[in-house]
Design a protein around this motif. Structure first.
Motif, short mmCIF file in Angstrom:
data_model
loop_
_atom_site.label_atom_id
_atom_site.label_comp_id
_atom_site.label_asym_id
_atom_site.label_seq_id
_atom_site.Cartn_x
_atom_site.Cartn_y
_atom_site.Cartn_z
N LYS A 104 33.92 43.33 85.46
CA LYS A 104 32.83 43.83 84.62
C LYS A 104 32.55 42.86 83.48
O LYS A 104 31.41 42.72 83.04
N ALA A 119 23.47 47.32 78.40
CA ALA A 119 24.00 47.91 77.16
C ALA A 119 24.77 46.85 76.37
O ALA A 119 25.46 46.01 76.94
N LYS A 144 35.32 50.64 79.76
CA LYS A 144 35.39 50.29 81.18
C LYS A 144 36.55 49.34 81.44
O LYS A 144 36.63 48.27 80.84
N VAL A 154 35.77 54.15 84.37
CA VAL A 154 34.80 54.24 83.27
C VAL A 154 35.02 55.54 82.51
O VAL A 154 35.03 56.62 83.10
N GLU A 186 31.42 49.52 75.48
CA GLU A 186 29.98 49.41 75.66
C GLU A 186 29.22 50.50 74.92
O GLU A 186 29.69 51.63 74.81
N GLU A 187 28.03 50.15 74.48
CA GLU A 187 27.09 51.10 73.88
C GLU A 187 26.73 52.17 74.93
O GLU A 187 26.55 51.85 76.10
N LEU A 189 24.24 54.44 76.77
CA LEU A 189 22.80 54.44 77.00
C LEU A 189 22.32 55.86 77.27
O LEU A 189 23.00 56.63 77.95
N GLU A 199 19.54 57.66 85.90
CA GLU A 199 20.10 56.55 86.66
C GLU A 199 19.43 56.43 88.02
O GLU A 199 19.07 57.44 88.63
N ASN A 231 34.16 61.54 86.62
CA ASN A 231 33.41 60.61 87.46
C ASN A 231 34.10 60.48 88.82
O ASN A 231 35.32 60.48 88.91
N MET A 280 19.56 52.12 84.57
CA MET A 280 19.23 53.30 83.76
C MET A 280 17.85 53.10 83.14
O MET A 280 17.54 52.02 82.62
N VAL A 289 23.37 49.12 84.41
CA VAL A 289 24.63 49.79 84.08
C VAL A 289 25.77 49.10 84.81
O VAL A 289 26.85 48.90 84.28
N GLU A 290 25.52 48.74 86.07
CA GLU A 290 26.55 48.03 86.83
C GLU A 290 25.93 47.28 87.99
O GLU A 290 24.85 47.63 88.47
P1 AMP Z 1 29.89 52.39 86.39
O1 AMP Z 1 31.13 52.46 87.25
O2 AMP Z 1 29.81 51.20 85.51
O3 AMP Z 1 28.65 52.63 87.21
O4 AMP Z 1 29.92 53.68 85.47
C1 AMP Z 1 30.04 54.96 86.03
C2 AMP Z 1 29.05 55.89 85.38
O5 AMP Z 1 29.32 56.00 83.97
C3 AMP Z 1 27.63 55.43 85.46
O6 AMP Z 1 27.03 55.74 86.66
C4 AMP Z 1 27.00 56.15 84.28
O7 AMP Z 1 26.72 57.48 84.62
C5 AMP Z 1 28.10 56.14 83.26
N1 AMP Z 1 27.92 54.99 82.37
C6 AMP Z 1 28.43 53.75 82.54
N2 AMP Z 1 28.05 52.93 81.54
C7 AMP Z 1 27.28 53.67 80.72
C8 AMP Z 1 26.60 53.41 79.48
N3 AMP Z 1 26.66 52.22 78.89
N4 AMP Z 1 25.90 54.42 78.93
C9 AMP Z 1 25.86 55.64 79.51
N5 AMP Z 1 26.48 55.96 80.65
C10 AMP Z 1 27.19 54.99 81.25
#
Ligand code: AMP
Ligand code: GLY
Length: 428
Positions: A104, A119, A144, A154, A186-187, A189, A199, A231, A280, A289-290
């Motif tokens: 990441k 973010a 993360k 996360v 991370e900030e 969002l 998303e 999650n 997002m 976001v990823e």
């Molecule tokens: P990721 O594995 O990075 O996709 O993160 C898993 C989930 O966490 C994402 O699908 C979002 O719902 C939430 N998430 C991750 N990063 C953020 C962010 N910066 N702001 C808000 N929600 C986030």
């Protein structure tokens, strides 16, 4: 042509179902597969994280002309490199390109360097420094683990107490193993209209020159209805994404997709395969976001059934870097996928529960995620067990069809979300 698909889950079942329709594909092997996949492919019991073992198997099976690597971990380990170095044709990015998902901090630094919207963040490999930063910051804050963590690394922390506990869990207790040696802070969002944030998953095919988005889809990552609970890898999906209009699609192509392809080339890491953008919609526009270096699971289970073009033809075009020469076509309408999971998932759960599947409607398709057959009996063998998918003219029609058939399936402890396909004012 005979093809090998690497992976075990619902995503791989959907890929294999699409390949099985190809006029150029004769026989499919799957390493390792599951009970549903076994109906379409010959399952091969080799550990696909053992790169040498996979290479030796492909060397020995002269009839296999092409290998599709679906999961993130063999890509991150360099399975594509291993097979290519032995002269085999592969679908999937090499190790250097797969780092866009596997680290990441690499992905965040890439976005910062090339001005791709995401973010704001800082990375830390020292717990005390991370803690000092979080103490001064705003809440909620997102933590993360840097490496691969099955979609679970996360943590969204509402206050300092949670953030302290989260940093400890990731960096000191190593709840996600070595993935937590570095942490990205991370900030948080928020969405433009809806909370939590809006998303969308945009999976794309790219050969490093051309990038072609697939249909946009929406995942439901939290375990419980109303986006509550932990999650998970994903509890259900639907396509199309209600807010993803032409204007947003253009913005994403110009500000995110093309710049990412160019950035990877500029870094000497041309990406060939499926590049997945988790995006997002925020008040300041679309943000990343990823990234994932592969097909999403369970996004693939709603996207590939809508593909009209021969998937094998697309794979070959990516390998040969001639994606610009083919047209990729999609059906109109909607598709919904409901994940049936084992009780307790995403935490600990039992395996080996008998699965009873009643008489399902003909146009409903069930992809197997974690199943096995023992003495002729179908049993659970993972956290996510089955994916019940249905198409319809509208999302409402597709979800009604999917849920009607979910009721005909049973295993002890079976859990699923009742609200898949109901968000962002999804109508059709
Ligand atoms: P990721 O594995 O990075 O996709 O993160 C898993 C989930 O966490 C994402 O699908 C979002 O719902 C939430 N998430 C991750 N990063 C953020 C962010 N910066 N702001 C808000 N929600 C986030
Ligand atoms: N559904 C999210 C993922 O595949 O990472």
């Amino acid at each position: 042509m005979n093809v090998l698909v690497i992976g075990n889950g619902g995503r791989e079942h959907a890929i294999i179902a699409a390949l099985a329709k190809s006029p150029t594909v004769d026989k499919i092997y799957c390493m390792k597969g599951n009970a549903g996949i076994a109906e379409l492919a010959e399952c091969v019991d080799v550990d696909y994280l053992d790169l040498k073992a996979v290479g030796d198997w492909v060397d020995a099976h002269k009839d296999v002309e092409y290998t599709v690597i679906a999961p993130d971990d063999p890509l991150a380990l360099g399975l594509a490199d291993e097979l290519e170095s032995r002269g085999h044709r592969v679908f999937g990015p090499n190790k250097k390109a797969a780092e866009i998902e596997a680290s990441k901090s690499f992905a965040k630094n890439l976005m910062k360097k090339y001005g791709i919207p995401t973010a704001a963040y800082e990375t830390f490999d020292d717990y005390e420094k991370a803690l000092a930063y979080v103490e001064k910051g705003k809440f909620p804050v997102v933590l993360k683990a840097d490496g691969l963590a099955l979609g679970k690394g996360v943590l969204i922390c509402e206050n300092l107490e949670q953030a302290k506990a989260g940093l400890k869990q990731i960096m000191l207790d190593k709840a996600f193993g070595a993935a937590g040696n570095t942490v990205v802070v991370e900030e948080f969002l928020t969405g433009k209209e809806f909370t939590p944030g809006e998303e969308v998953s945009v999976l794309t095919f790219t050969d490093g020159k051309t990038i072609v988005p697939m249909l946009a889809s929406c995942d439901h990552k939290r375990a419980l209805d109303g986006d509550k609970g932990l999650n998970t890898g994903g509890m259900g999906t639907f396509t199309p994404c209600p807010f993803y209009d032409d204007e947003i699609s253009d913005e994403v192509m110009n500000k995110i997709l093309l710049p990412t392809v160019r950035a990877m080339n500029a870094e000497g890491r041309p990406f060939k395969g499926v590049l997945y953008f988790g995006l997002m919609r925020t008040p300041d526009g679309m943000k990343v976001v990823e990234y994932n270096s592969r097909f999403g699971d369970p996004e693939t289970q709603v996207v590939l059934p809508m593909l009209k073009t021969d998937l094998m033809e697309i794979f070959q075009a990516v390998t040969d870097e001639r994606l610009a020469d083919i047209d990729i076509e999609w059906e109109s309408g909607a598709c919904v996928c409901v994940v049936l999971a084992s009780g307790g998932y995403p935490q600990s759960y039992a395996k080996g529960k008998e699965i009873i599947i009643g008489d399902l409607d003909k146009d409903v398709f069930v992809y197997h995620a974690g199943t096995k057959r023992e003495g002729g009996v179908l049993k659970t063998n993972g956290g996510r067990v089955l994916n019940v998918c249905a198409k319809g003219k509208t999302i409402a029609e597709a979800r009604e069809k999917a849920y009607k058939n979910v009721e005909k399936i049973h295993f002890d402890g079976m859990q699923y979300r009742k609200d898949i396909g109901i968000k962002y004012n999804a109508k059709g």
